[in-house]
Write an enzyme that holds these catalytic residues in place. Structure first.
Site, PDB file in Angstrom:
ATOM      1  N   ASP A 193      57.721 101.041  -8.169  1.00 33.79           N
ATOM      2  CA  ASP A 193      56.820 101.823  -7.142  1.00 33.79           C
ATOM      3  C   ASP A 193      55.404 101.921  -6.858  1.00 33.79           C
ATOM      4  OD1 ASP A 193      59.935 101.790  -6.722  1.00 33.79           O
ATOM      5  OD2 ASP A 193      58.952 101.990  -4.599  1.00 33.79           O
ATOM      6  N   HIS A 205      40.367 117.099 -16.150  1.00 28.16           N
ATOM      7  CA  HIS A 205      40.284 116.785 -17.960  1.00 28.16           C
ATOM      8  C   HIS A 205      38.904 115.657 -18.176  1.00 28.16           C
ATOM      9  CE1 HIS A 205      40.052 117.602 -22.285  1.00 28.16           C
ATOM     10  NE2 HIS A 205      40.708 116.222 -21.742  1.00 28.16           N
ATOM     11  N   ASP A 232      49.082 105.784  -3.201  1.00 29.43           N
ATOM     12  CA  ASP A 232      50.070 105.384  -3.931  1.00 29.43           C
ATOM     13  C   ASP A 232      51.006 107.385  -3.006  1.00 29.43           C
ATOM     14  OD1 ASP A 232      48.343 104.644  -6.941  1.00 29.43           O
ATOM     15  OD2 ASP A 232      50.043 103.398  -5.185  1.00 29.43           O
ATOM     16  N   CYS A 291      39.435  97.807 -10.392  1.00 36.25           N
ATOM     17  CA  CYS A 291      40.749  97.022 -11.000  1.00 36.25           C
ATOM     18  C   CYS A 291      41.193  96.484 -11.577  1.00 36.25           C
ATOM     19  CB  CYS A 291      41.872  98.178  -9.651  1.00 36.25           C
ATOM     20  SG  CYS A 291      41.852  99.424  -8.650  1.00 36.25           S
TER      21      CYS A 291
END
Lengths: 73, 346
Positions: free
Chosen positions: B48, B137, B89, B16
């Site tokens: 959010d 994918h 999340d 990240c």
């Protein structure tokens, strides 16, 4: 005698690693680190400070010179 | 005898820490306003963790996507962490994940058996959550990247965002911070993977139990701590709710090894971006401690939930988290009256 360590273009953490290696090699000479990002200046400064060395940083256009003072200088 | 693959050697930035900076991203997104429709209960406006889209009176979809470059060397563990990170999340909104689509970028020279391991790690973690991988994918790329687009479900009146955070709420954090620093040191060969196993295990732990407990007890707000660091995500939460926070820096759960490494300069590039994002909003004596600030701004991957709970229920929340086996449940701060979106460190 000033040892030069060029860390331009290296992404973290390689600037710190390269400088660490140079410091680990020992020797009395001063070390000039050539840096191209502020981020690397901060990280390298942190390393050098933690090893108890005196150093100074100067900006020349878009590169930074960090000079680690060797013994007897 | 096959040589052990070191995935971290194939990426230019770790995990990240490779996100586009918050300031740059915000500027770009401003130029691309998105349509609003009535069923879109939660969109992008307040940062959010996932979108919430109403389907019927009792059902809303929760949607989120996450992918990144390796932060560990072992392919299987990388898959596990990427999956836990993507699912997080959905959990932060109080959603229940149901399906996941994988996103793969892979350099063929690494060898497809490595990709197999990454996919297995991810699949195992997705299935552990109760969801299923339904496809994906892939692209060839110089750097390996992996993650998922996750769909979950939630009741349209029961999802959790950051807007509802109230003054007096206590802030509970469910995983330690410092993984970005550890991943950077791992990449540089300064530490071995086994020296950061506690952090790796935490990163591949689902926020499932923490989310279920939070929904059971009833809370005012929640977000998960990932790429923008603890202070970055807290700041987003405070901006959404127009509140301020007080953080007890001595209560922050931090990986000890990360503290040591930050002291000698192993700070990911992402930390400095995160600092730019929040520097005008953070004050207090502890801001003078550069190493502490680097930890508080350290980009996390698959971090814990930061839960804002009414203070009267904070003991109950902590007790229930403990009963459900959530290892970390630290009371790290509270929501206070103050200058908008400000964070005071004590």
């Amino acid at each position: 005698m000033v040892k030069e360590v060029d860390v331009r273009g290296l992404s973290c953490p390689f600037p710190v690693i390269k400088v660490k290696k140079a410091l680990d090699e020992g020797g009395k000479e001063s070390i000039l680190v050539i840096i191209d990002t502020e981020v690397s200046v901060e990280n390298v400064s942190r390393l050098v400070r933690s090893r108890g060395h005196d150093f100074k940083v100067e900006k020349n256009e878009d590169i930074y010179h960090l000079l680690i003072k060797g013994e007897g200088s | 005898m096959r040589e052990k693959i070191r995935l971290t050697q194939y990426s230019t930035k770790s995990g990240c820490a490779a996100k586009i900076s918050a300031t740059d991203l915000t500027a770009v997104l401003k130029e691309v306003p998105l349509a609003r429709v009535e069923q879109l209960l939660v969109g992008i406006e307040h940062g959010d963790d996932a979108a919430v889209f109403k389907i019927s009176e009792n059902l809303a979809l929760v949607q989120t996507v996450d992918f990144f470059t390796p932060i560990v060397d072992s392919p299987y563990l990388f898959g596990q962490i990427a999956a836990a990170n993507a699912l997080s999340d959905a959990y932060a909104m109080g959603g229940k994940p149901i399906t996941a689509l994988s996103l793969v970028a892979f350099p063929p020279k690494l060898g497809y058996s490595v990709l197999e391991e990454i996919l297995k790690g991810g699949r195992d973690k997705i299935e552990e959550s109760g969801a299923v991988v339904v496809g994906g994918h892939s692209l060839e790329d110089k750097e390996p990247k992996f993650g998922y687009a996750v769909t979950g479900i939630v009741h349209p009146e029961k999802y959790v965002t950051s807007k509802g955070v109230k003054i007096g709420d206590k802030l509970i954090l469910t995983k330690p911070i410092g993984l970005g620093i550890l991943a950077t040191a791992l990449k540089g060969g300064i530490i071995a993977e086994k020296e950061m196993m506690d952090a790796i295990d935490n990163a591949r732990t689902l926020n499932k139990k923490a989310s279920e407990v939070m929904m059971e007890v009833g809370v005012n707000g929640c977000t998960d701590i990932t790429g923008f660091g603890f202070l970055g995500h807290l700041h987003i939460m405070l901006k959404a709710s127009n509140k301020s926070a007080l953080i007890y820096t001595k209560k922050m759960p931090i990986y000890l090894k990360a503290l040591e490494l930050a002291q000698i300069g192993f700070v990911p590039a992402g930390t400095h971006e995160n600092k730019k994002f929040v520097k005008d909003y953070v004050e207090g004596e502890p801001t003078k401690d550069a190493v502490l600030m680097d930890i508080l701004l350290d980009p996390q991957t698959s971090g814990g939930l930061l839960i804002s709970v009414p203070s009267v229920k904070s003991d109950l929340l902590i007790q229930r988290l403990d009963e459900e086996g959530v290892k970390t449940k630290e009371l790290v701060g509270e929501i206070v009256k103050g200058k908008e979106s400000h964070i005071e460190l004590v």
